[in-house]
Scaffold this motif. Structure first.
Motif, PDB file in Angstrom:
ATOM      1  N   LEU A  18       0.807  -1.345   0.143  1.00 63.99           N
ATOM      2  CA  LEU A  18       0.038  -0.004   0.084  1.00 63.99           C
ATOM      3  C   LEU A  18       0.748   1.240  -0.165  1.00 63.99           C
ATOM      4  O   LEU A  18       0.475   2.220  -0.509  1.00 63.99           O
ATOM      5  CB  LEU A  18      -0.944   0.111   1.140  1.00 63.99           C
ATOM      6  N   ARG A  19       2.109   1.159   0.942  1.00 61.92           N
ATOM      7  CA  ARG A  19       2.841   2.368   0.788  1.00 61.92           C
ATOM      8  C   ARG A  19       3.444   2.822  -0.544  1.00 61.92           C
ATOM      9  O   ARG A  19       3.742   3.805  -0.859  1.00 61.92           O
ATOM     10  CB  ARG A  19       3.755   2.301   1.966  1.00 61.92           C
ATOM     11  N   GLN A  20       3.586   1.838  -1.410  1.00 55.47           N
ATOM     12  CA  GLN A  20       4.396   2.059  -2.591  1.00 55.47           C
ATOM     13  C   GLN A  20       3.360   2.564  -3.722  1.00 55.47           C
ATOM     14  O   GLN A  20       3.766   3.140  -4.755  1.00 55.47           O
ATOM     15  CB  GLN A  20       5.166   0.702  -3.012  1.00 55.47           C
ATOM     16  N   ALA A  71      14.683  -8.647  -2.078  1.00 58.16           N
ATOM     17  CA  ALA A  71      15.055 -10.248  -2.160  1.00 58.16           C
ATOM     18  C   ALA A  71      14.412 -10.856  -1.261  1.00 58.16           C
ATOM     19  O   ALA A  71      14.182 -12.185  -1.421  1.00 58.16           O
ATOM     20  CB  ALA A  71      16.804 -10.236  -1.578  1.00 58.16           C
ATOM     21  N   SER A  72      13.701 -10.336  -0.361  1.00 51.50           N
ATOM     22  CA  SER A  72      12.688 -10.951   0.456  1.00 51.50           C
ATOM     23  C   SER A  72      11.271 -11.200   0.122  1.00 51.50           C
ATOM     24  O   SER A  72      10.568 -11.647   0.505  1.00 51.50           O
ATOM     25  CB  SER A  72      12.669 -10.302   2.049  1.00 51.50           C
ATOM     26  N   GLY A  73      11.045 -10.366  -1.078  1.00 48.97           N
ATOM     27  CA  GLY A  73       9.854 -10.373  -1.603  1.00 48.97           C
ATOM     28  C   GLY A  73       8.843  -9.102  -1.051  1.00 48.97           C
ATOM     29  O   GLY A  73       7.584  -9.069  -1.441  1.00 48.97           O
ATOM     30  N   THR A  74       9.592  -8.361  -0.410  1.00 48.75           N
ATOM     31  CA  THR A  74       8.664  -6.903   0.131  1.00 48.75           C
ATOM     32  C   THR A  74       8.697  -5.956  -0.910  1.00 48.75           C
ATOM     33  O   THR A  74       9.677  -5.796  -1.434  1.00 48.75           O
ATOM     34  CB  THR A  74       9.508  -6.779   1.533  1.00 48.75           C
ATOM     35  N   PRO A  75       7.419  -5.249  -1.254  1.00 50.52           N
ATOM     36  CA  PRO A  75       7.412  -4.243  -2.078  1.00 50.52           C
ATOM     37  C   PRO A  75       8.355  -3.042  -1.755  1.00 50.52           C
ATOM     38  O   PRO A  75       8.101  -2.540  -0.515  1.00 50.52           O
ATOM     39  CB  PRO A  75       6.135  -3.808  -1.973  1.00 50.52           C
ATOM     40  N   VAL A  76       9.004  -2.702  -2.535  1.00 53.88           N
ATOM     41  CA  VAL A  76      10.018  -1.331  -2.284  1.00 53.88           C
ATOM     42  C   VAL A  76       9.550  -0.267  -3.320  1.00 53.88           C
ATOM     43  O   VAL A  76      10.084   0.800  -3.141  1.00 53.88           O
ATOM     44  CB  VAL A  76      11.274  -1.925  -2.307  1.00 53.88           C
TER      45      VAL A  76
END
Length: 510
Positions: free
Chosen positions: A365-367, A396-401
């Motif tokens: 959501l933040r992205q 690399a952990s699959g977190t949206p950036v």
């Protein structure tokens, strides 16, 4: 089970789900009375089935599942009878004739064509290795496609051999055809210099890449230009491209470039030609979007449609738009993924990994949400921020950036459209089309997880005059693709119906 039977059954299921979603959203009504078996407010029975009444003929329809309904059955002769896709198309067509008072012979054919296309795609995927690149794998994963369209995979009714070599869902890759356009016939606007690096044009000519399927479709119209020398065939490119989910847009990884072509085929609601009136406004809308994102300072990015080139004697038929590649925008170490693929599923989907759903969803959501809201409110740019126009980059952990947005053709600008109309379009694309699908996919994988409180908090952080109404409205606008196509409305003339607003604690109805 023989492979052919397996493909046939899977094709029926893939093709039926979006058609059922349309029917349940736009026409059918939840039935509180399952023919003597109480079912309060249309909640599923003990087998997970929901019952609906079709108001045109009063028939009862029963389906299993939520986001992707399966196993449609109609109540007849005192029992539930399973219907296959062909029977479902007949049922939907009869209901729409009663419901609207109109006949339509084109759409049922498209529904059947969509199912046959799915069968061909599934067979092709069985014999073709998936791309190793996770980004391309995500772009080429959409076998279902638009989850609320009656014929999302229709390919114009042409023979399979004419379009399958260029189908993203079949893991296609192919060279482009290079044409030489006589210099006095070239029409272009913006920065098209990347096209000149795709090959070598003879003196007096400029390079124009062409999609081979489009050349097949419009070849007869161009015969005179080839005969008199206004056009030359220069052969295929030395590199291959991969078609993205949009079908007519390709990714040229070797050149870090996207190219968007005309394609004289109806895909979902529109014939995918680059229309002259859209090309004429492309630089204005792209400049507004690019400027708005530049003012934000990142990390969200806009993939600029930096220019277009065509031949004056075939302005729409041969037009090509040059779009930024990923290299100049992507955060170091991040992997871009098509957001529609997260909802549909593919090998490497981060939602299938060991993610904390609450943390992952808040990061998503933040992205995605702030840039869409801020460029609307501060710069008057209405993004078409639906699932196919948004990429989400993960670490690399699959977190949206990072979120990346694209497609200036779909952008609207204020005050060219009224703010209220622009807001309605943004809410449909961002919330109804986009976030509800990602939220649903995440909740399916994490039973008991409710994604909507976090979404509500994210929207509440933004000081737009429309936010209070968004968070209290009982319903949100949902596009009526089935009725739009049945009544023959222009694909750009969106019509909306109200759906329960999940941001207020309601559930999106199917």
């Amino acid at each position: 089970m023989p492979l052919g039977e397996d493909v046939a059954e899977r094709a029926d299921a893939y093709a039926a789900a979006p058609l059922l979603n349309c029917l349940l959203r736009e026409v059918a009504r939840p039935c509180p009375d399952q023919e003597g078996r109480p079912d309060q407010d249309g909640r599923p029975d003990e087998d997970g089935r929901r019952v609906y009444r079709l108001p045109g003929g009063g028939r009862l329809l029963r389906v299993r599942g939520g986001r992707r309904p399966t196993e449609p059955e109609v109540y007849a002769a005192g029992a539930w009878q399973r219907v296959d896709h062909t029977e479902l198309v007949k049922l939907v067509s009869e209901e729409l004739r009663r419901h609207t008072g109109l006949s339509n012979h084109e759409l049922p054919a498209e529904m059947l064509d969509s199912r046959e296309a799915v069968a061909a795609l599934l067979a092709a995927r069985n014999r073709t290795p998936a791309p190793e690149d996770p980004y391309i794998r995500s772009e080429q994963s959409l076998v279902t496609g638009h989850p609320c369209h009656p014929a999302p995979k229709a390919r114009g009714g042409g023979p399979v051999a004419s379009w399958l070599p260029y189908a993203p869902e079949a893991y296609a890759r192919f060279p482009l055809e290079l044409l030489g356009v006589r210099e006095d016939a070239v029409v272009e606007e913006g920065d098209t210099s990347a096209l000149d690096a795709l090959g070598q044009a003879p003196p007096g000519y400029r390079l124009l890449p062409a999609h081979p399927w489009q050349l097949d479709l419009v070849g007869r119209e161009l015969a005179g230009a080839f005969a008199d020398g206004r056009l030359l065939r220069l052969g295929p490119t030395a590199f291959q491209v991969r078609p993205t989910a949009a079908v007519r847009t390709v990714h040229a990884a070797a050149r870090d470039l996207f190219l968007k072509f005309s394609l004289d085929v109806r895909i979902t609601n529109d014939v995918r030609r680059l229309w002259r009136h859209d090309l004429s406004r492309l630089r204005r809308t792209d400049a507004a979007a690019a400027g708005a994102f530049a003012a934000r300072g990142g990390p969200a990015a806009w993939l600029s449609d930096r220019g277009h080139r065509t031949a004056g004697f075939a302005h729409e038929e041969l037009a090509v738009v040059v779009r930024d590649g990923l290299g100049g925008h992507l955060l170091p170490g991040a992997t871009p993924l098509l957001t529609a693929a997260l909802a549909e599923g593919f090998a490497g989907n981060p939602l299938d990994g060991p993610v904390d759903p609450d943390a992952w969803w808040q990061a998503y959501l933040r992205q995605v949400v702030p840039p869409a809201l801020e460029v609307f409110d501060r710069h008057g740019v209405v993004l078409e921020a639906h699932l196919q126009n948004t990429l989400i980059a993960v670490d690399a952990s699959g977190t949206p950036v990072q979120a990346l947005f694209r497609d200036a053709e779909g952008v609207k600008l204020l005050p060219e459209v009224e703010r209220a109309a622009g807001w309605e379009r943004l809410v449909y694309c961002l919330v109804v089309n986009h976030l509800t699908e990602i939220a649903g996919a995440l909740a399916e994988r994490r039973p008991g997880f409710d994604p909507w409180p976090a979404a509500r908090r994210e929207f509440a952080r933004h000081d737009l005059p429309e936010i209070a109404g968004l968070l209290t409205a009982p319903a949100l606008p949902a596009k009526t693709n089935l009725l739009l196509r049945w009544t023959g409305a222009d694909g750009a003339a969106a019509r909306y119906l109200p759906l329960p607003n999940p941001l207020t604690g309601g559930l999106i109805a199917r």
